[in-house]
Structures are given as C-alpha cells and as structure tokens.
Design an enzyme around this catalytic site. Structure first.
Site, PDB file in Angstrom:
ATOM      1  N   ARG A 261      -9.989 -11.281   1.764  1.00  0.00           N
ATOM      2  CA  ARG A 261     -10.923 -12.620   1.009  1.00  0.00           C
ATOM      3  C   ARG A 261     -10.424 -13.644   1.715  1.00  0.00           C
ATOM      4  NH1 ARG A 261     -11.303  -9.303  -3.970  1.00  0.00           N
ATOM      5  NH2 ARG A 261     -11.787  -7.501  -2.894  1.00  0.00           N
TER       6      ARG A 261
ATOM      7  N   LYS B 295       0.795  -1.300   0.677  1.00  0.00           N
ATOM      8  CA  LYS B 295      -0.027   0.022  -0.039  1.00  0.00           C
ATOM      9  C   LYS B 295       0.878   1.016   0.146  1.00  0.00           C
ATOM     10  CE  LYS B 295      -3.725  -2.250   2.393  1.00  0.00           C
ATOM     11  NZ  LYS B 295      -4.989  -1.266   1.463  1.00  0.00           N
TER      12      LYS B 295
HETATM   13  N1  BES Z   1      -8.222  -3.678   4.309  1.00  0.00           N
HETATM   14  C1  BES Z   1      -8.327  -3.170   2.607  1.00  0.00           C
HETATM   15  C2  BES Z   1      -9.454  -2.663   2.850  1.00  0.00           C
HETATM   16  C3  BES Z   1      -9.831  -1.263   3.664  1.00  0.00           C
HETATM   17  C4  BES Z   1      -8.859  -0.792   2.711  1.00  0.00           C
HETATM   18  C5  BES Z   1     -10.954  -0.936   4.412  1.00  0.00           C
HETATM   19  C6  BES Z   1      -8.789   1.076   3.667  1.00  0.00           C
HETATM   20  C7  BES Z   1     -10.390   0.165   4.912  1.00  0.00           C
HETATM   21  C8  BES Z   1      -9.611   1.255   4.176  1.00  0.00           C
HETATM   22  C9  BES Z   1      -8.425  -4.858   1.872  1.00  0.00           C
HETATM   23  O1  BES Z   1      -7.472  -5.782   2.841  1.00  0.00           O
HETATM   24  C10 BES Z   1      -7.571  -4.176   0.890  1.00  0.00           C
HETATM   25  O2  BES Z   1      -6.709  -3.700   1.029  1.00  0.00           O
HETATM   26  N2  BES Z   1      -8.562  -4.253   0.225  1.00  0.00           N
HETATM   27  C11 BES Z   1      -8.160  -3.534  -1.328  1.00  0.00           C
HETATM   28  C12 BES Z   1      -8.436  -4.811  -1.987  1.00  0.00           C
HETATM   29  C13 BES Z   1      -8.030  -4.015  -3.738  1.00  0.00           C
HETATM   30  C14 BES Z   1      -6.481  -4.859  -4.026  1.00  0.00           C
HETATM   31  C15 BES Z   1      -9.193  -4.875  -4.772  1.00  0.00           C
HETATM   32  C16 BES Z   1      -8.604  -2.627  -1.616  1.00  0.00           C
HETATM   33  O3  BES Z   1     -10.236  -2.348  -1.580  1.00  0.00           O
HETATM   34  O4  BES Z   1      -8.482  -1.555  -2.469  1.00  0.00           O
HETATM   35 MN    MN Z   2      -5.993  -5.787   2.208  1.00  0.00          MN
END
Ligand code: BES
Ligand code: MN
Ligand code: ZN
Length: 497
Positions: free
Chosen positions: A347, A273
């Site tokens: 997931r 990230k």
């Molecule tokens: N934990 C995150 C989701 C999230 C992001 C929660 C920001 C709260 C704030 C999750 O694991 C994630 O990173 N999801 C990605 C999925 C994507 C790579 C398809 C996302 O939402 O960007």
């Molecule tokens: Mn994630």
C-alpha cells in the site's frame, strides 16, 4: 505453436492427431462420415462407455483412417455445456493434445446449435498456449517439450472462418498475456529485479508500439514519492516507476489506467517475515506482471481503447537504512503515514503510484496487487478480492470475471473501517490490525483515489499456486482483457465523475 483455421471434411483430415467433440453420449452430427471412414471405430469407442459424461473427460485411442492409424481423442463437452464446462473441457482437450507424440492436430468443430464456435476456439487456443508453457529456464535437463507444433481448427463451413478467427485471436492473446505474466512471476528475485521489469516493459513497448517511460530514483524524489521511496531504501536494487501508454482509442478519450504492485521480493523488511515459504515472496510483483501481460494482449488484439500502465517496483528488504516501524513518511499526495509494520509495504508504494495515475486524467483506475495474506484467508485461492468506489465499474469487473471464470468477489470499502487506520502521530497508519485485513488495506488505498473511478484487485490468493504445482497462474489477465474488450465494444469512454 502455430494455429490455423481451415475447413476440413472430417473424413479427409490429414493431421496425425484428431480432437473429436462429444456432447453427452453421442458423436455430434456432422461426424457420421468420419465414423464411417474409421469403420465405425468412433461410435464403438463411445458405445464402450469409457468416456464419462462429465465435461473434460477424454478418451484417447488410435483408429484406422484412410489406411493409417490416427490418434483420436474424444473430448466430452457435456450434454448442455455451460461456460464453466467449456473451460474445463478446453483445458482437458489441450492437455490431451499436448500429451501425445503428434506434431499436428485437427480440432473438429462439428458443434451443436447454440454453441458459439468462436467461444470454443478461444477457450481451446488459450488452453493450448497456457498448457504448453513450461518454466524450465534453470533446469540442466528439462523434460522434453510437447511434440505438438500445429493446431488446425477444422471449422465446419467456410462462412465460419471470420468468427473463428476472432475467437482464435482472443484465445492466443489472452494465453500469451498470461504466459508473460507467469514467466515474470516465476523468475527468481535475483533475476527479476525492478531494473529487469523496466527492461521487459521497454522490450514490450518496442514489440507492440507502446510509449514506455522509466522514472528513476531522482525523478521519484522530485515527484515527492516519499512513501514509495521509504519502502525501496533498504534495498541495493534501485526502484523504478514504469509507465506504458497504449493509445488506440478515440483521440482525447480518457484512458483506463492499470496500476501494478511490483515488489520483486518482499522479505517484510525490518518487520521480517518468517523463513518458511519466504521464497514465494518473489511473486509479490504479480500485479506488475499482470499489467504487462494485459497490455500485451490488448495491443495484440488492437483493442480500440486508450490504456496506460503504471508500475511501482522495488524490493522490500531489511537493512541499516531501511524503513522502520514507527517511521513517519510523507506520501506524494501530502498525507503523512505512520509505518507500524514494514511488511505492509504494498500500500505504501501503491499510494504514490495511484496519486501519479491522476495525471492521465483517467476514466478509470484499476490497481492489481498481491496485497494481503488476509485476502487469502477470506477468499482462498479461488476468487480475487474486488473493491470499487463505483457500482458500475464493480459490476463490469464482476461480469468479466463471471464470463471468463477468472473469479472475483466484491468486498466492502465502508468508511467504518477507516477507524482502524487512525494514527496517534500521522494522518494515517499503514496497518489496521488483524480484523478485515484485506478490507483495511483497500481502505488505505481508498484515501488516495477519491478523485477518480477506481477499483482494486487483491490477487494475493489467485496470482500463484503453492505446493507441488508451485508457480504463477497468469490471473487476472483473462478478467482484465475481458473487461477491456467490453470497453472496446462500448466504444467511447464515459464521463469521469
Ligand atoms: N505481499 C504480502 C501479502 C501476501 C502475503 C501475499 C502472503 C501473498 C501471500 C504483503 O506485502 C504483506 O506482507 N501483507 C501483510 C500485511 C500485514 C502486515 C498488515 C500480511 O498480509 O500479512
Ligand atoms: Mn509485505
Ligand atoms: Zn508484499
């Protein structure tokens, strides 16, 4: 905080702080005596017009009563308060009580007809418990704690006590459940590790008489949880599958199973990230924390239900041996998954936990997860994203959300979206591209939940706040406790489909 329920004649209140309800522009009937005892100070305050008509407005002053000065807070509930007004007013009233220097307070409950005093007491008790919570464990010089230590609900009549007790119990249980969830969410990832969560579950089990089991890596391997383990393997923190059982329903009645996402830190893994705001990914275990907070509340209320909690917890970290884009992994259900983005890890751990949940022969499974940023884009920080493969279950959850103000909004699970999860090389891919990101994440989970009634709560937007008031919210504990209370009222479970 100590709570009590004792009828007190308003003019004989002995606490050094009084919370006085106002509905519209007049003191509620039953408070005339108190007004007289203050030489009309209360009605004069009201007549001054400084208390706005909006629910949640407060006006605090010191008035003479029986030869002393008493801190009085007039609390506006609105002329004909709706459920949302009750919550707004309760929170404002709680803040006003906690802001003072008084150590004890009498909450006067001269309520107009048609207003359920147990609802008012539940809302106030919950608000006091939630508002007094501070996360200052790591501050050398924390702000002083509120002085208030005792709140008495001064019900109008002895006959109101039983109803009041039920409301108080509910408010306290939900409030403390939310605070447990918030505390675990707020703890940094170097403290709140998967091992820490497992210890918390064991502590909760001891305290509430739950059966708790913690499965370690070798057992997860034996179970074939290749998807969960793929996420965990880049971290030095060992993964845990935590199972809690609260059995207080009919013997043999199928349980509700709550499944929580417990990523104690989500760096994104190899699909790292961006740095900004990455600290907030310590909250990526709020689904797990919600399971613990909800189970604590259910046990405290002695709800006559069977309830199981399953928490998959690990870290998502980059490393030389970490899960990589393009890797193909095997889930416990047997489906192969092509990992196209290691940041879509929630997931991957949930699918194995959901497969594991089937062994409890569940009546219903509900997973709770900070699953997608896309859910925040869709619903903001107001509503939790709700998905369900069963209409009745969806309606029950929406009703619980409505009743508690812990809002949720249903999004679709249509098969059309499955297209986006197609993989060239495996049974499915772990991402579905940018369109409808929250939906495709839910549709991924749907592939693993065909054998039971299931709902998914995407709490990415609702589990915590960013900005100046950064911190975990304790949502959706109120929604889930209300849902489970509904199940308790219904009595026996329905047939599994
Ligand atoms: N934990 C995150 C989701 C999230 C992001 C929660 C920001 C709260 C704030 C999750 O694991 C994630 O990173 N999801 C990605 C999925 C994507 C790579 C398809 C996302 O939402 O960007
Ligand atoms: Mn994630
Ligand atoms: Zn995540």
């Amino acid at each position: 905080m100590e709570f009590s329920i004792n009828p007190v004649s308003p003019d004989k209140a002995t606490a050094n702080s009084l919370l006085v309800p106002v509905f519209g522009d007049k003191l509620s009937s039953g408070l005339e005596k108190l007004d007289q005892a203050t030489a009309g100070a209360l009605s004069a305050l009201l007549a001054g017009g400084e208390l706005a008509a909006k629910a949640g407005s407060v006006l605090t002053s010191h008035v003479p009563l029986a030869g002393r000065l008493v801190r009085v807070t007039l609390l506006q509930w609105g002329e004909q308060p709706q459920a949302a007004d009750l919550r707004t007013a309760a929170a404002a009233g709680a803040r006003a009580l906690l802001a003072g220097k008084s150590t004890d307070a009498d909450v006067l409950l001269a309520l107009p007809k048609g207003i359920d005093s147990s609802e008012v007491i539940a809302a106030l008790a919950q608000a006091v418990v939630v508002e007094q919570y501070r996360f200052d464990d790591f501050k050398s010089n924390p702000d002083p704690r509120p002085a208030l230590t005792h709140v008495n609900f001064a019900v109008a009549r002895k006959s109101d006590v039983a109803l009041a007790e039920a409301g108080l119990a509910r408010g306290e249980a939900v409030g403390h459940g939310m605070n447990l969830t918030r505390q675990l969410g707020n703890l940094p990832a170097n403290v709140c590790t998967p091992t820490y969560l497992a210890e918390e579950a064991l502590r909760l089990g001891k305290q509430q008489g739950l059966k708790v089991q913690v499965l370690d890596q070798p057992e997860l391997e034996k179970l074939g949880m290749g998807s969960f383990l793929a996420v965990a393997k880049g971290s030095v923190e060992p993964p845990k599958l935590i199972v809690l059982e609260y059995r207080n329903g009919k013997k043999g009645a199928k349980p509700v199973v709550l499944v929580g996402k417990g990523i104690t830190f989500d760096s994104g893994g190899i699909s790292l990230k961006p740095g900004e705001g990455m600290d907030e990914m310590k909250y990526d275990m709020c689904g797990a924390a919600t399971v613990l907070g909800t189970m604590q509340a259910a046990a405290q209320l002695a709800l006559p239900i069977n309830l199981v909690g399953v928490i998959a917890t690990c870290e998502n970290m980059p490393a030389g041996n970490a899960n990589k884009p393009g890797d193909i992994i095997k889930s416990m259900a047997g489906l192969s998954i092509e990992v196209l983005n290691t940041d879509a890890e929630g997931r991957l751990i949930l699918c194995d936990a959901l497969t594991y949940a089937a062994r409890f022969e569940p009546e219903t499974v509900i997973d709770i997860a900070t699953l997608t940023g896309a859910c925040i884009i869709a619903l903001g920080h107001v509503a939790t994203g709700l998905y369900a493969n069963d209409e009745t279950l969806a309606d029950e959850l929406l009703q619980a959300a409505d009743h508690t103000g812990d809002k949720a909004w249903r999004l679709p699970l249509w098969d059309d979206y499955q297209e986006q999860l197609k993989s060239n090389f495996a049974d499915l891919a772990n991402i579905g591209g940018r369109p409808a990101g929250s939906v495709t994440a839910a549709c991924f989970l749907a592939r693993f939940t065909k054998d039971y009634r299931w709902a998914h709560l995407d709490i990415a937007g609702t589990a915590w706040k960013s900005g100046a008031a950064k911190g975990a919210t304790g949502r959706p504990v109120p929604l889930l406790v209300e849902f489970l209370s509904g199940r308790a009222r219904q009595g026996s479970a329905k047939k599994t489909k």
